[in-house]
Design an enzyme around this catalytic site. Sequence first.
Site, short mmCIF file in Angstrom:
data_model
loop_
_atom_site.label_atom_id
_atom_site.label_comp_id
_atom_site.label_asym_id
_atom_site.label_seq_id
_atom_site.Cartn_x
_atom_site.Cartn_y
_atom_site.Cartn_z
N TRP A 125 0.81 -1.22 0.00
CA TRP A 125 0.00 0.00 0.00
C TRP A 125 0.84 1.26 0.00
CZ3 TRP A 125 2.09 1.99 4.32
CH2 TRP A 125 2.57 1.06 5.26
N GLU A 139 10.93 -8.36 -2.41
CA GLU A 139 11.46 -7.05 -2.00
C GLU A 139 10.85 -6.77 -0.64
OE1 GLU A 139 12.16 -3.90 -0.85
OE2 GLU A 139 11.09 -2.78 -2.41
N LEU A 140 11.69 -6.86 0.42
CA LEU A 140 11.14 -6.96 1.77
C LEU A 140 11.56 -5.82 2.68
CD1 LEU A 140 11.73 -10.79 2.20
CD2 LEU A 140 9.75 -9.62 1.22
N CYS A 155 10.27 1.57 2.13
CA CYS A 155 11.30 0.58 2.45
C CYS A 155 12.68 1.21 2.47
CB CYS A 155 11.23 -0.59 1.48
SG CYS A 155 11.12 -0.09 -0.23
P1 NDP Z 1 2.66 -7.90 4.69
O1 NDP Z 1 3.92 -8.41 4.13
O2 NDP Z 1 2.33 -8.27 6.08
O3 NDP Z 1 1.46 -8.35 3.74
C1 NDP Z 1 1.49 -8.15 2.34
C2 NDP Z 1 0.28 -8.82 1.72
O4 NDP Z 1 0.51 -10.22 1.63
C3 NDP Z 1 -0.97 -8.63 2.56
O5 NDP Z 1 -2.07 -8.47 1.73
C4 NDP Z 1 -1.01 -9.93 3.32
O6 NDP Z 1 -2.29 -10.22 3.84
C5 NDP Z 1 -0.59 -10.88 2.23
N1 NDP Z 1 -0.22 -12.21 2.72
C6 NDP Z 1 -0.17 -12.67 3.99
N2 NDP Z 1 0.19 -13.96 4.01
C7 NDP Z 1 0.39 -14.34 2.74
C8 NDP Z 1 0.78 -15.56 2.13
N3 NDP Z 1 1.06 -16.65 2.85
N4 NDP Z 1 0.88 -15.60 0.79
C9 NDP Z 1 0.63 -14.50 0.05
N5 NDP Z 1 0.25 -13.32 0.57
C10 NDP Z 1 0.13 -13.24 1.91
O7 NDP Z 1 2.69 -6.34 4.51
P2 NDP Z 1 1.73 -5.25 5.08
O8 NDP Z 1 1.18 -4.56 3.91
O9 NDP Z 1 0.74 -5.76 6.07
O10 NDP Z 1 2.78 -4.34 5.88
C11 NDP Z 1 3.40 -4.80 7.06
C12 NDP Z 1 4.87 -4.48 7.06
O11 NDP Z 1 5.49 -4.83 5.83
C13 NDP Z 1 5.16 -2.99 7.18
O12 NDP Z 1 5.12 -2.58 8.50
C14 NDP Z 1 6.54 -2.91 6.60
O13 NDP Z 1 7.50 -3.25 7.57
C15 NDP Z 1 6.55 -3.96 5.54
N6 NDP Z 1 6.32 -3.38 4.20
C16 NDP Z 1 7.36 -3.30 3.35
C17 NDP Z 1 7.16 -2.73 2.12
C18 NDP Z 1 8.25 -2.62 1.15
O14 NDP Z 1 8.20 -1.78 0.25
N7 NDP Z 1 9.26 -3.45 1.24
C19 NDP Z 1 5.89 -2.19 1.69
C20 NDP Z 1 4.84 -2.34 2.67
C21 NDP Z 1 5.07 -2.94 3.86
P3 NDP Z 1 -2.57 -10.00 5.44
O15 NDP Z 1 -2.62 -8.52 5.63
O16 NDP Z 1 -3.89 -10.68 5.67
O17 NDP Z 1 -1.44 -10.64 6.19
#
Ligand code: NDP
Length: 517
Positions: free
Chosen positions: A148, A244-245, A278
């Site tokens: 998002w 990309e985490l 990120c």
């Molecule tokens: P998440 O990684 O927690 O979730 C990303 C999406 O994947 C969500 O829709 C999640 O659903 C879904 N998901 C959960 N489990 C699985 C699975 N087993 N297989 C496939 N998809 C799955 O990110 P969030 O958006 O909730 O953000 C949380 C944290 O992630 C942030 O605080 C930040 O640290 C990091 N982040 C990093 C970003 C980057 O650019 N690298 C961008 C955004 C966030 P559900 O919400 O139900 O778990």
Amino acid sequence: MAGVLQQDPDGSTVIACLDPRSGQQVATVPVTPVDQVGAAVARARAAQPDWHGLGLARRKVLVEALRQAFLAAAPRVVSLLAEECGRPGGEAWTSEVVANNDLFAWWLGQIDDLLTADPISLNPVNYPRKGGRVQLEPVGVVGLITPWNLPVAIPLRCLVPALLAGNTVAWKPSEHSPRTGALLHELCRQVLPPGVVELVQGDGAQGQALVTAGVDAVVFTGSVRTGRRVAALCGERLVPCSLELGGKDAAVVLADADLERAVEGIVWAAFGLAGQNCAAVERCFVDAALYERFVDAVVARTRKLRPLLDVGPLITPAQLEIVKAHVAEAVDRGAVVRCGGGAPGPGWYHEPTVLTGVQDDMLVMAEETFGPVLPIVPFDDLEQALARVDGTPYGLTTSIWTRDLALGEALGLGLRCGVVTVNNHAFTGALPMAAWGGPKDTGGGVTSSRFALYHLTRPRTVVLDALGQPHEMWWFPYNEALERLSGGLVELARRGGARLPGARAALSGFIARWKDS
Ligand code: NDP
């Protein structure tokens, strides 16, 4: 927008979309039932051969049409980003519209060259009358899961090259930005054939269903925790995945830095996207000689940032709680709040916060905060500071701020991260020609540049043999003449190969004897 899944009175599940600037519900979006995710992937699979079969020239025309549709929709994109993510207008225009126009332009301009096959040129003595090529082919159906924080730019970084390369895409946007996802998908539907981009709306259940629905590759951006789960699911199925985490980026400010520029740049890189980036600067190491002046200037600049006009809210109450918890833990353990520190609203707004007196094992220094918090640390010993920069599990980007560009580059290259910038930070994520990603828990995936195509294509080798001779050297029978020929080739190579006087004649003699044998 915080997206909360809830049941509608008719029994269907919807995402209740909340404006993070007010916490008010502003819309609902239907969720894709988990048992229909496979059908979306099947539609994308059915569409893929024809999409690839159109040829690159036609696909480029259609992707250009998508670009035009996107540019025409730019004001709607910007206003949705405000409602959905609380994004200030200037930020939305620059990072999600202008940058994406450049992204389309670069891929459209480069894709012919990038997909041009590599010729295989063979040594005509050993391999007579053979030739070939290595060509890049689409993987098939790409499963794309995006976050998002940049809900337009991050999907487009994958969609544009994936489509140009001949793939179709099944895409799940974040449940916190489903309306931006729906708008982008609507634009795709207007200009591309049916099934070329399929949309899946929902949360982890739909994400998992997508990863396990038989896609040919997965591109995921999000948290380390979810990234590990996605990688495990892909590993079981031997589906390649790009991750990309995120990061815990550092800026290192040397004593000779241009103070004004360093302050402006680091304040932007720490508080842009409300720190939900990120590549946000989440740790700042400053030479002790400059430290007090730097902190004072950063605090003065930060105090001028305007709520919601410069710095938006956090995306969800949960994200706000994480930020508050990180700040509270630091303060409990002796950190000093130099400005900000509160979450007075409106909505889920948290003040941009500058901390000093932090320790490396505090949450604000050790874990991804993903919020508007900037800890600043003085250093006397540059080498030790650089070791601390590398001391997190992440490795996305690092910036060095100095007037000595050569020194800045050399210091950056000594670090374990995917992007090094001198006197700037984070902006290269928007550059389509610059590889984006990093080692360690950052995930190792690559977005942007020709290297992104390694996740989106598969190389295929094609060799044509125009019947040069009835028998290849390495075929049966194995006999003494073959061993003499092989030994002769090795001896020739040791003495300088074909450049050696008489080499060709000697080689022809070996080959003639082998053929007669
Ligand atoms: P998440 O990684 O927690 O979730 C990303 C999406 O994947 C969500 O829709 C999640 O659903 C879904 N998901 C959960 N489990 C699985 C699975 N087993 N297989 C496939 N998809 C799955 O990110 P969030 O958006 O909730 O953000 C949380 C944290 O992630 C942030 O605080 C930040 O640290 C990091 N982040 C990093 C970003 C980057 O650019 N690298 C961008 C955004 C966030 P559900 O919400 O139900 O778990």
